[in-house]
Motif scaffolding. Sequence first.
Motif, PDB file in Angstrom:
ATOM      1  N   ILE A  29       0.824  -1.206   0.000  1.00 29.00           N
ATOM      2  CA  ILE A  29       0.000   0.000   0.000  1.00 29.00           C
ATOM      3  C   ILE A  29       0.858   1.256   0.000  1.00 29.00           C
ATOM      4  CG2 ILE A  29      -1.631   1.331   1.410  1.00 29.00           C
ATOM      5  CD1 ILE A  29      -2.897  -1.358   2.202  1.00 29.00           C
ATOM      6  N   SER A  57      -8.009  -5.107   4.446  1.00 32.52           N
ATOM      7  CA  SER A  57      -8.653  -3.814   4.261  1.00 32.52           C
ATOM      8  C   SER A  57     -10.097  -3.841   4.738  1.00 32.52           C
ATOM      9  CB  SER A  57      -8.621  -3.396   2.792  1.00 32.52           C
ATOM     10  OG  SER A  57      -7.289  -3.198   2.394  1.00 32.52           O
ATOM     11  N   HIS A  72      -6.822   2.471   6.532  1.00 32.85           N
ATOM     12  CA  HIS A  72      -7.353   3.566   5.719  1.00 32.85           C
ATOM     13  C   HIS A  72      -6.334   4.693   5.628  1.00 32.85           C
ATOM     14  CE1 HIS A  72     -11.224   1.717   5.262  1.00 32.85           C
ATOM     15  NE2 HIS A  72     -11.360   1.581   6.564  1.00 32.85           N
ATOM     16  N   ASP A  75      -3.829   3.868   2.934  1.00 31.78           N
ATOM     17  CA  ASP A  75      -4.357   4.182   1.601  1.00 31.78           C
ATOM     18  C   ASP A  75      -4.241   5.681   1.333  1.00 31.78           C
ATOM     19  OD1 ASP A  75      -5.040   1.558   1.104  1.00 31.78           O
ATOM     20  OD2 ASP A  75      -7.120   1.806   1.775  1.00 31.78           O
ATOM     21  N   ARG A  79      -1.872   7.674  -1.484  1.00 27.19           N
ATOM     22  CA  ARG A  79      -2.449   8.624  -2.430  1.00 27.19           C
ATOM     23  C   ARG A  79      -1.778   9.986  -2.313  1.00 27.19           C
ATOM     24  NH1 ARG A  79      -5.688  12.707  -2.642  1.00 27.19           N
ATOM     25  NH2 ARG A  79      -6.220  12.700  -0.439  1.00 27.19           N
TER      26      ARG A  79
END
Length: 106
Positions: A29, A57, A72, A75, A79
């Motif tokens: 990730i 997840s 989370h 993630d 990003r």
Amino acid sequence: TEKRVSKMSKEKPKIYPPEFRESSVKLAIESDQSIAQTAKELGINPNTLHTWISKYSKPSQSRPVVKRTDEHLYDELKRLKKENTRLKEERDILKKAASYFAQEIQ
């Protein structure tokens, strides 16, 4: 087909410790590389890593809420790292363009 079935039943799937699975998911990730490349470097099947990512997840009743929040956050961190890299590249391009046009004006 009987030989194939008996051969398949003799092969035991590799069992990885939970710590290895979780650290592999975290690496996949957080990494900027593809999941397939991460799996290759870890010496595991990419489909296995995808399965682990899906499993870890999903919210699980046996795992604390903090763990789900952390996933989370991973993630979101991945990003944001990609966005940060893109924005730095755009900034550098704009700096070069501003410098070029500043020289043209003089």
